[in-house]
Design an enzyme around this catalytic site. Structure first.
Site, PDB file in Angstrom:
ATOM      1  CG  ASN A   1      -7.220  -9.762   5.370  1.00 18.37           C
ATOM      2  OD1 ASN A   1      -7.825 -10.695   5.886  1.00 18.37           O
ATOM      3  ND2 ASN A   1      -5.930  -9.849   5.095  1.00 18.37           N
ATOM      4  CG  ASP A   2      -4.173  -8.892   2.278  1.00 11.73           C
ATOM      5  OD1 ASP A   2      -4.617  -8.001   3.016  1.00 11.73           O
ATOM      6  OD2 ASP A   2      -3.055  -9.407   2.418  1.00 11.73           O
TER       7      ASP A   2
END
Length: 852
Positions: free
Chosen positions: A59-60
């Site tokens: 993710n991020d």
């Protein structure tokens, strides 16, 4: 860094989110892997020019820094699986922001902590002492998410070999305020004070905090910013950076990016921004956030002791308005005056309605403020408990064992259970005393429960279902499946709720066929269980029970418009458009039929007006108006002072369920950011990094002066078709209401990239973009305001195997969306609706994989 999409804050309590509608799918969507023997990175949906890890969850983006000729991309990574968990820092490097080399895991989680989001710097002056002036250390500043007590604090790790190996600082954490919602530090060198500047999020308070340090180890608090802009979800992954306005180096403004989840412009996750000034201590936005709604006649302000003719049912709304609490005392803000409607009474257990007297519609809009749970009105649902349709009961699960149903694995135990299991939130909505409940020993168990075969002798199969929202086609489903001839032909899942609700499959086309039902729990994460009861054959479809927390407009007793909360205690403006209902009798009904997390509604200040009120979400400034651009942050120390930004190309609403394998998660194309004056206002604009051009292959396909009227035409007779494309197009406004391009077309699939001349909006419609039924929040239309310039609309579009990124105008309108079409759907068409439009020119270039 979001701690996963499952748990949300109800007032100041963390509770399991509960929506009670049931997500139904007609066909299963299976994760797509490459065929056996195929070359690597050729899976059906594998991005070709966007970075994705070889396998597992990502993710991020984290730790973005340029050092010794390399752009470093660290990222949130699960080294053990393809859903969120075990958060660590993965690592990749690039020399041009396009060609990426995936490196070994950088900073792993351990027994004490997960390694949440953060940033990285090069300590050229060796202020930390981790390196030397000749060999400066790379220093990662990350959030330690402690497993023992849930505390979040800021910590350091350092590397002296260009980020290849890392050592955690023995003095961690370096900044701890005792909070469980304090994360995602972005650190940079602030030259005027010769010190390090940290921008970090106090997430549930909707604040960004600024700190200063001389050595990266000892930090001094400078100031706070917020709440401001959109506050419908937690604030995460902030970033602060300067940019010249319109290229004028003598006119510098600062941009503060704040990512929010949920509460984004398109729903779920998104990135908002503020433009202003930073003086070394404090950020001051140019827009102070003040807003005056349109004037009108106040028809109900809830300032009295009673409801003044409004009538109640149930107990949720009590006998009258409640006094507005002091800001921050219970998470409620945005109240007009001293009173409001609030159906929260210490918990979410109570239900009921509050209905206005009938009134004749004689104004254009009804404006009001609303907050509370995000549980929308479901058309066809019933207030209260609808009676079960008559029919043949296949299973009511009231016996001690499963009878002729067979269980495998450990999730379903030896038989049905009596309601709620240990450690589980209260289970409700089942029929009788017992039900199927796979929350055995928590969410850690898996298994399958299979019915005997039966003949489909009725038009519908009705059943009660609850539990986790992990559809049948997900990697780790919690689902009910109807299987015919070895193939799943219908499926349903829960809605992250312990309240069972009616679902119905229309099986008229399967009459006389032999089938069986499978109840599947393959999920060991949050909401990793399934509930089932009262399976019936019936000629009448079951109607789901309302679980909404909504404000509804009723005309002739039917709901024609509805607004829900946003899982937030911040009241925000909303509007009913009454223009189509002039002269008709109407009522407004406030409905709270939800007993789960955020199962309450707040409302205030109903005003009849000639213009609509604008919500803070609409007033906020958004980096990207698509569904799939989150945790956007920028690189430090980039050459030539350029500011490049990248975002996670996914959304927490469905991020764990996208149908990809063996990886899950991709990053957007890196973008060069700028500030430009557009329509008299300073706007953040963006364009793909120029190095994308290095991936072009083959000759360009160009078309000029193509007119299309009320229909669609193949572009260049199919010579421009493809799955990975870079195209530029200029349209001239004609008399068409909508026009644009349809990409990834074929087999009934299409992704529509259009311009709406009436609303002056760029839009992407992915409702027919292939696999869209793996989550209820995925299909839809995303819109971004875009004003045509000199009668022209300019578009730059990047199309990859599972995404579209659309840049409108000079980059002031951007929409990023994932798509999952079939590989054979690779056509491009030009279209116009309700009139004619002219494609002035278009150039289409094929793009190869960055791995080639």
């Amino acid at each position: 860094m979001s701690p996963g999409p499952v748990y949300r804050r109800a007032r100041l309590r963390l509770v399991a989110a509960a929506a009670a509608t049931c997500a139904l799918a007609v066909t299963a969507v299976a994760p797509q892997a490459a065929a056996k023997g195929s070359p690597p990175h050729t899976e059906t949906y594998r991005p070709q020019f966007h970075f994705s890890p070889e396998k597992n969850w990502m993710n991020d983006p984290n730790g973005l820094v340029y050092f010794k000729g390399e752009y470093h991309l660290f990222y949130q990574y699960n080294p053990s699986g393809s859903t969120w968990g075990n958060m660590s820092w993965g690592h990749a490097v690039s020399k041009d922001l396009v060609h990426w080399e995936e490196l070994p895991l950088a900073i792993p989680h351990d027994d004490q902590e997960m390694v949440f989001s953060g940033s990285a710097v090069v300590d050229h002056e060796n202020t930390s002492g981790f390196g030397t002036e000749d060999n400066p250390a790379m220093v990662a500043v990350y959030t330690s998410a402690y497993k023992k007590d849930g505390r979040q604090a800021q910590s350091l790790a350092y590397s002296t070999d260009r980020g290849r190996t890392w050592t955690k600082y023995e003095g961690n954490p370096v900044l701890d305020i005792g909070s469980k919602e304090f994360r995602d530090p972005k650190v940079q060198w602030y030259a005027p004070t010769k010190s390090w500047l940290m921008t970090v999020s106090q997430s549930t308070e909707h604040k960004v905090r600024f700190y200063s340090s001389k050595d990266l180890k000892s930090w001094t608090h400078l100031s706070d910013f917020g709440p401001a802009g959109a506050v419908g979800g937690v604030w995460e992954c902030p970033d602060l950076f300067p940019l010249p306005v319109d290229g004028d180096s003598g006119r510098i403004k600062w941009v503060l990016v704040v990512n929010i989840n949920p509460g984004g412009i398109a729903g779920g996750s998104a990135a908002q921004y503020f433009v202003g000034d930073f003086d070394g201590t404090r950020f001051t936005p140019d827009d102070d956030g003040s807003y005056t709604p349109p004037p009108g006649l106040v028809v109900q302000d809830f300032e009295g002791s009673g409801y003044d003719g409004w009538t109640t049912t149930g107990t949720a709304f009590g006998s009258g308005p409640v006094a507005a609490p002091a800001p921050g005392s219970s998470g409620t803000t945005g109240v007009e005056g001293k009173g409001l409607v609030d159906s929260f009474h210490g918990d979410d257990a109570e239900t009921g309605t509050l209905t206005s007297p009938p009134f004749t519609v004689d104004t254009a809009y009804l404006n009001f403020k609303v907050a509370g749970g995000r549980h929308p009105h479901l058309p066809g649902s019933v207030l209260g408990d609808p009676p079960a349709p008559s029919g043949t009961v296949l299973a009511d699960f009231e016996q001690d064992g499963y009878g002729s149903w067979t269980a495998s694995g450990t999730a379903f135990g030896n038989g049905p259970v009596a309601g709620t299991l240990p450690g589980q939130h209260q289970v409700s909505g089942h029929a009788g005393d017992r039900l199927v409940n796979s929350f055995l020993d928590g969410d850690s168990t898996t298994g399958t429960l299979t019915s005997p075969e039966f003949t489909i002798t009725a038009r519908h199969i009705n059943f009660l279902v609850g539990g986790g929202n992990h559809p049948s086609g997900a990697d780790a489903p919690t689902a009910v499946r109807l299987v015919v001839d070895g193939r799943t032909v219908r499926s349903a899942t829960g809605a992250d709720s312990e309240t069972l609700n009616w679902a119905s499959w229309d099986v008229g086309d399967l009459a006389g066929r032999t089938a069986h039902i499978e109840v599947v729990d393959e999920n060991t994460g949050g909401w990793g269980h399934i509930l089932l009861d009262q399976v019936m054959l019936s000629d009448t479809p079951a109607r789901p029970r309302s679980t909404e927390t909504a404000v509804n407009l009723l005309i002739d007793g039917k709901v024609v418009q509805s607004v829900s909360g946003a899982d937030s205690g911040s009241l925000d403006w909303a509007s009913f458009d009454l223009r189509a209902h002039q002269g008709k009798q109407a009522t407004v009904q406030l409905v709270d039929m939800n007993k789960g997390g955020w199962g309450h509604l707040l409302a205030d200040h109903f005003v009849a007006a000639d213009e609509p009120a604008t919500s803070s979400v609409r007033r906020a400034h958004w980096v990207d108006h698509g569904k799939d651009y989150y945790a956007a942050v920028s690189w430090e120390d980039a050459p030539d002072g350029k500011r490049h930004m990248i975002g996670w190309m996914n959304n927490w609403q469905y991020g764990n369920s996208v149908p990809t394998s063996p990886w899950r998660g991709a990053q957007s194309i890196p973008r060069e950011m700028a500030l430009r004056t557009v329509g008299g206002r300073i706007r953040l604009t963006q364009e793909p990094v120029d190095s994308v051009k290095s991936l072009r292959t083959g000759p360009a396909v160009g078309v000029r002066d193509l007119t299309v009227t009320d229909g669609s035409l193949p572009l260049a007779e199919g010579r421009a078709d493809g799955k990975a494309l870079d195209l530029r197009a200029t349209f001239a406004l004609g008399d068409a209401e909508r026009f644009g391009l349809k990409v990834r077309t074929g087999g009934g699939q299409e992704t529509v990239i259009g311009y709406d001349t009436k609303t002056q909006e760029l839009y992407v419609d992915r409702t027919r973009s292939g696999a869209v039924d793996f989550h209820a929040d995925f299909p839809g239309v995303q819109r971004a305001p875009l004003t045509a310039q000199d009668g022209k609309v300019e578009l730059r579009i990047l199309i990859d195997w599972s995404s579209v990124e659309v840049f409108g105008g000079d980059g002031e309108a951007v929409i990023t969306d994932q798509i999952f079409p079939d590989p054979d759907s690779d056509g491009i068409q030009v279209f116009a609706e309700q009139g004619s439009a002219e494609l002035d020119r278009i150039e289409v270039r094929q793009l190869r994989s960055y791995r080639d």
